[in-house]
Design an enzyme around this catalytic site. Structure first.
Site, PDB file in Angstrom:
ATOM      1  N   ASP A  30     -52.504 -19.611 137.639  1.00  0.00           N
ATOM      2  CA  ASP A  30     -53.262 -20.911 136.258  1.00  0.00           C
ATOM      3  C   ASP A  30     -54.554 -21.199 136.239  1.00  0.00           C
ATOM      4  OD1 ASP A  30     -53.126 -22.160 133.463  1.00  0.00           O
ATOM      5  OD2 ASP A  30     -51.108 -21.643 133.337  1.00  0.00           O
ATOM      6  N   ILE A  48     -56.871 -15.216 136.003  1.00  0.00           N
ATOM      7  CA  ILE A  48     -56.496 -14.120 135.524  1.00  0.00           C
ATOM      8  C   ILE A  48     -57.692 -12.689 135.505  1.00  0.00           C
ATOM      9  CG2 ILE A  48     -54.045 -14.682 134.747  1.00  0.00           C
ATOM     10  CD1 ILE A  48     -55.245 -13.450 131.893  1.00  0.00           C
ATOM     11  N   SER A 111     -45.798 -11.613 121.703  1.00  0.00           N
ATOM     12  CA  SER A 111     -46.420 -12.116 119.909  1.00  0.00           C
ATOM     13  C   SER A 111     -45.949 -11.510 119.150  1.00  0.00           C
ATOM     14  CB  SER A 111     -47.586 -12.862 119.748  1.00  0.00           C
ATOM     15  OG  SER A 111     -47.384 -13.890 119.351  1.00  0.00           O
ATOM     16  N   TYR A 135     -55.979 -13.026 117.182  1.00  0.00           N
ATOM     17  CA  TYR A 135     -54.737 -13.080 118.333  1.00  0.00           C
ATOM     18  C   TYR A 135     -54.155 -11.940 118.142  1.00  0.00           C
ATOM     19  CZ  TYR A 135     -51.063 -15.749 120.145  1.00  0.00           C
ATOM     20  OH  TYR A 135     -49.924 -15.586 121.114  1.00  0.00           O
ATOM     21  N   LYS A 139     -53.455  -9.535 121.819  1.00  0.00           N
ATOM     22  CA  LYS A 139     -52.054  -9.743 122.261  1.00  0.00           C
ATOM     23  C   LYS A 139     -51.853  -7.891 121.853  1.00  0.00           C
ATOM     24  CE  LYS A 139     -50.436 -13.171 123.405  1.00  0.00           C
ATOM     25  NZ  LYS A 139     -50.261 -13.120 125.128  1.00  0.00           N
ATOM     26  N   ASN A 164     -41.118 -18.180 116.721  1.00  0.00           N
ATOM     27  CA  ASN A 164     -41.764 -19.287 117.200  1.00  0.00           C
ATOM     28  C   ASN A 164     -40.907 -20.062 117.958  1.00  0.00           C
ATOM     29  OD1 ASN A 164     -43.138 -18.515 113.688  1.00  0.00           O
ATOM     30  ND2 ASN A 164     -44.004 -20.233 114.207  1.00  0.00           N
ATOM     31  N   ILE A 180     -43.170 -28.164 114.642  1.00  0.00           N
ATOM     32  CA  ILE A 180     -41.631 -29.132 115.191  1.00  0.00           C
ATOM     33  C   ILE A 180     -42.201 -30.329 115.901  1.00  0.00           C
ATOM     34  CG2 ILE A 180     -40.296 -28.811 116.818  1.00  0.00           C
ATOM     35  CD1 ILE A 180     -38.639 -26.130 116.045  1.00  0.00           C
ATOM     36  N   ILE A 195     -45.449 -31.545 104.737  1.00  0.00           N
ATOM     37  CA  ILE A 195     -44.831 -29.919 104.290  1.00  0.00           C
ATOM     38  C   ILE A 195     -45.830 -29.272 104.305  1.00  0.00           C
ATOM     39  CG2 ILE A 195     -42.466 -27.885 103.292  1.00  0.00           C
ATOM     40  CD1 ILE A 195     -40.920 -30.436 104.025  1.00  0.00           C
ATOM     41  N   ARG A 203     -38.838 -19.466 108.334  1.00  0.00           N
ATOM     42  CA  ARG A 203     -39.943 -19.199 110.036  1.00  0.00           C
ATOM     43  C   ARG A 203     -38.571 -18.850 111.176  1.00  0.00           C
ATOM     44  NH1 ARG A 203     -42.948 -18.413 107.817  1.00  0.00           N
ATOM     45  NH2 ARG A 203     -45.666 -19.656 108.131  1.00  0.00           N
TER      46      ARG A 203
HETATM   47  N1  LIG Z   1     -46.191 -20.718 121.802  1.00  0.00           N
HETATM   48  C1  LIG Z   1     -44.982 -19.710 120.985  1.00  0.00           C
HETATM   49  O1  LIG Z   1     -44.863 -19.906 119.934  1.00  0.00           O
HETATM   50  C2  LIG Z   1     -45.232 -18.719 121.297  1.00  0.00           C
HETATM   51  C3  LIG Z   1     -44.938 -17.801 119.871  1.00  0.00           C
HETATM   52  C4  LIG Z   1     -45.553 -15.591 120.390  1.00  0.00           C
HETATM   53  C5  LIG Z   1     -45.580 -15.769 121.272  1.00  0.00           C
HETATM   54  N2  LIG Z   1     -46.455 -16.751 121.989  1.00  0.00           N
HETATM   55  C6  LIG Z   1     -47.067 -16.179 123.465  1.00  0.00           C
HETATM   56  O2  LIG Z   1     -46.658 -17.425 125.104  1.00  0.00           O
HETATM   57  C7  LIG Z   1     -47.071 -17.300 126.114  1.00  0.00           C
HETATM   58  C8  LIG Z   1     -47.086 -18.388 126.804  1.00  0.00           C
HETATM   59  O3  LIG Z   1     -47.073 -19.091 125.232  1.00  0.00           O
HETATM   60  P1  LIG Z   1     -47.233 -21.121 125.332  1.00  0.00           P
HETATM   61  O4  LIG Z   1     -46.750 -21.512 124.044  1.00  0.00           O
HETATM   62  O5  LIG Z   1     -46.597 -21.258 126.557  1.00  0.00           O
HETATM   63  O6  LIG Z   1     -48.537 -21.531 125.966  1.00  0.00           O
HETATM   64  P2  LIG Z   1     -49.526 -22.339 126.606  1.00  0.00           P
HETATM   65  O7  LIG Z   1     -50.958 -22.163 126.696  1.00  0.00           O
HETATM   66  O8  LIG Z   1     -48.824 -23.442 126.928  1.00  0.00           O
HETATM   67  O9  LIG Z   1     -49.699 -21.730 128.243  1.00  0.00           O
HETATM   68  C9  LIG Z   1     -50.266 -20.319 128.865  1.00  0.00           C
HETATM   69  C10 LIG Z   1     -50.792 -21.086 130.257  1.00  0.00           C
HETATM   70  O10 LIG Z   1     -51.882 -19.071 129.871  1.00  0.00           O
HETATM   71  C11 LIG Z   1     -52.319 -20.357 131.311  1.00  0.00           C
HETATM   72  N3  LIG Z   1     -54.496 -19.830 130.970  1.00  0.00           N
HETATM   73  C12 LIG Z   1     -55.211 -19.347 129.961  1.00  0.00           C
HETATM   74  N4  LIG Z   1     -56.236 -18.783 130.312  1.00  0.00           N
HETATM   75  C13 LIG Z   1     -56.085 -18.868 130.985  1.00  0.00           C
HETATM   76  C14 LIG Z   1     -56.676 -17.635 132.465  1.00  0.00           C
HETATM   77  N5  LIG Z   1     -57.951 -17.198 132.114  1.00  0.00           N
HETATM   78  N6  LIG Z   1     -56.101 -18.167 133.559  1.00  0.00           N
HETATM   79  C15 LIG Z   1     -54.732 -18.010 133.899  1.00  0.00           C
HETATM   80  N7  LIG Z   1     -54.327 -18.610 133.190  1.00  0.00           N
HETATM   81  C16 LIG Z   1     -54.836 -19.221 132.400  1.00  0.00           C
HETATM   82  C17 LIG Z   1     -52.868 -21.937 130.630  1.00  0.00           C
HETATM   83  O11 LIG Z   1     -54.120 -22.628 130.939  1.00  0.00           O
HETATM   84  C18 LIG Z   1     -51.811 -22.087 129.552  1.00  0.00           C
HETATM   85  O12 LIG Z   1     -51.355 -23.229 130.667  1.00  0.00           O
HETATM   86  C19 LIG Z   1     -48.386 -16.572 125.520  1.00  0.00           C
HETATM   87  O13 LIG Z   1     -48.696 -15.016 126.181  1.00  0.00           O
HETATM   88  C20 LIG Z   1     -48.523 -16.535 123.880  1.00  0.00           C
HETATM   89  O14 LIG Z   1     -49.485 -15.778 123.247  1.00  0.00           O
HETATM   90  C21 LIG Z   1     -46.346 -18.055 122.139  1.00  0.00           C
END
Ligand SMILES: NC(=O)c1ccc[n+]([C@@H]2O[C@H](COP(=O)([O-])OP(=O)(O)OC[C@H]3O[C@@H](n4cnc5c(N)ncnc54)[C@H](O)[C@@H]3O)[C@@H](O)[C@H]2O)c1
Length: 294
Positions: A30, A48, A111, A135, A139, A164, A180, A195, A203
């Site tokens: 990370d 990454i 997503s 976004y 994805k 979500n 939430i 709201i 959702r």
């Molecule tokens: N939160 C939601 O409701 C939701 C819904 C659908 C999909 N997602 C997907 O789930 C995954 C996790 O989401 P989350 O809500 O836990 O988000 P989050 O932001 O809490 O976690 C994402 C992590 O990725 C790390 N990151 C970002 N850029 C980076 C890089 N260049 N190199 C290394 N690490 C990096 C961030 O530091 C963070 O810790 C994501 O892929 C997101 O697209 C989230």
């Protein structure tokens, strides 16, 4: 199994490390350090997008769960190049490193944003893909790269499309936090729940712990080259969400404000395929999930 999780300091990543550590050898990368104390020893500071760091992280690994991403829809609209750099180039970098290291399975966390406005409900995996934000586009593009790596390099994959998800570990200070997290923060400070619009928009909410459990099932299963929705399968209106939270807190003021432009009206996932392929069903009810915040 030796497993690499990207994004282990994030909301979902923190639950993934806990879930997978039980029975597997897990490491994570990370760009920030985790706030969960016991996860600190598992996470290395690697971007990454850095091919050398990605290759080193994938060395000797049997499965990769790629959850790191730029997750904000608003930021993607302000800076689409940055969004694509992290979500497309970053995913490409992890795919190349995984294929070079002969990783047996690549689980990509996509997503529900890839679908855009639902044309039919519930939304199944074959639903048309018309993302409404950059976004969602990044994805979806990353999904296409995952599938192309299966074709060109024989890399087995499972794509997971969460709806979500929520948990007390979502950053409450983020302007991009979900409804939430926003409601809970306002409830804690004694402010009314706001709201947007009539509140009848729906959702599909699923606890991040349930999402992590489904991903564990995906890593461990023999299924390959399949794309699965990840949701509760239940449509909850924002009015019902506010009422449930209000009941748990012994009564809260609720106010309606102007609706958001471009907001999706209804969203709920068809969870049939995840049940068929992995035997997965969400367990944590919304009431139980909300209680864990309070
Ligand atoms: N939160 C939601 O409701 C939701 C819904 C659908 C999909 N997602 C997907 O789930 C995954 C996790 O989401 P989350 O809500 O836990 O988000 P989050 O932001 O809490 O976690 C994402 C992590 O990725 C790390 N990151 C970002 N850029 C980076 C890089 N260049 N190199 C290394 N690490 C990096 C961030 O530091 C963070 O810790 C994501 O892929 C997101 O697209 C989230």
């Amino acid at each position: 199994m030796k497993i690499l999780v990207t994004g282990g300091s994030g909301q979902l990543g923190s639950y993934l490390l806990e879930e997978l550590c039980d029975g597997h050898e897990v490491r994570s990368i990370d760009i920030r350090m985790p706030s969960i104390e016991c996860n600190k020893r598992l996470v290395s500071n690697v971007d990454i997008r850095d091919p050398v760091g990605a290759a080193r992280a994938c060395d000797g690994v049997e499965a990769v769960v790629h959850a790191a991403a730029q997750v904000s829809v608003e930021k993607s609209i302000q800076d689409p190049r940055m969004d694509a750099d992290v979500n497309v180039i970053g995913t490409l970098s992890m795919l190349k490193a995984s294929a070079d290291a002969d990783v047996r399975k690549f689980v990509y966390i996509s997503s529900a944003a890839v679908y855009g406005d639902p044309r039919h409900l519930p939304v199944d995996e074959d639903h048309p893909k018309h993302p409404k934000s950059f976004y969602g586009v990044s994805k979806l593009a990353a999904e296409a790269y995952v599938q192309a790596f299966a074709e060109c390099r024989g890399l087995n994959y499972i794509i997971v499309r969460p709806f979500n998800f929520y948990s007390p570990r979502a950053d409450p200070k983020s302007p991009y936090s979900g409804v939430i997290t926003k409601f809970v923060e306002r409830a804690k400070e004694g402010s009314p729940l706001l709201i947007e619009g009539d509140g009848e928009q729906t959702r599909d909410f699923i606890h991040a712990k349930d999402v992590a459990r489904m991903i564990r099932m995906a890593v461990e299963s023999s299924a390959r080259d399949v794309t699965l929705n990840c949701g509760s399968g239940q449509a909850t209106s924002i009015n019902d969400l506010a009422e449930t939270l209000s009941a748990l807190r012994g009564g809260l003021r609720i106010e309606h404000v102007k609706s958001r432009v471009g907001d999706i009206r209804h969203s709920v996932s068809d969870v049939t395929l995840a049940k068929k392929v992995l035997g997965f069903q969400s367990k944590i009810t919304l009431e139980q999930g909300l209680s864990s915040f309070l």
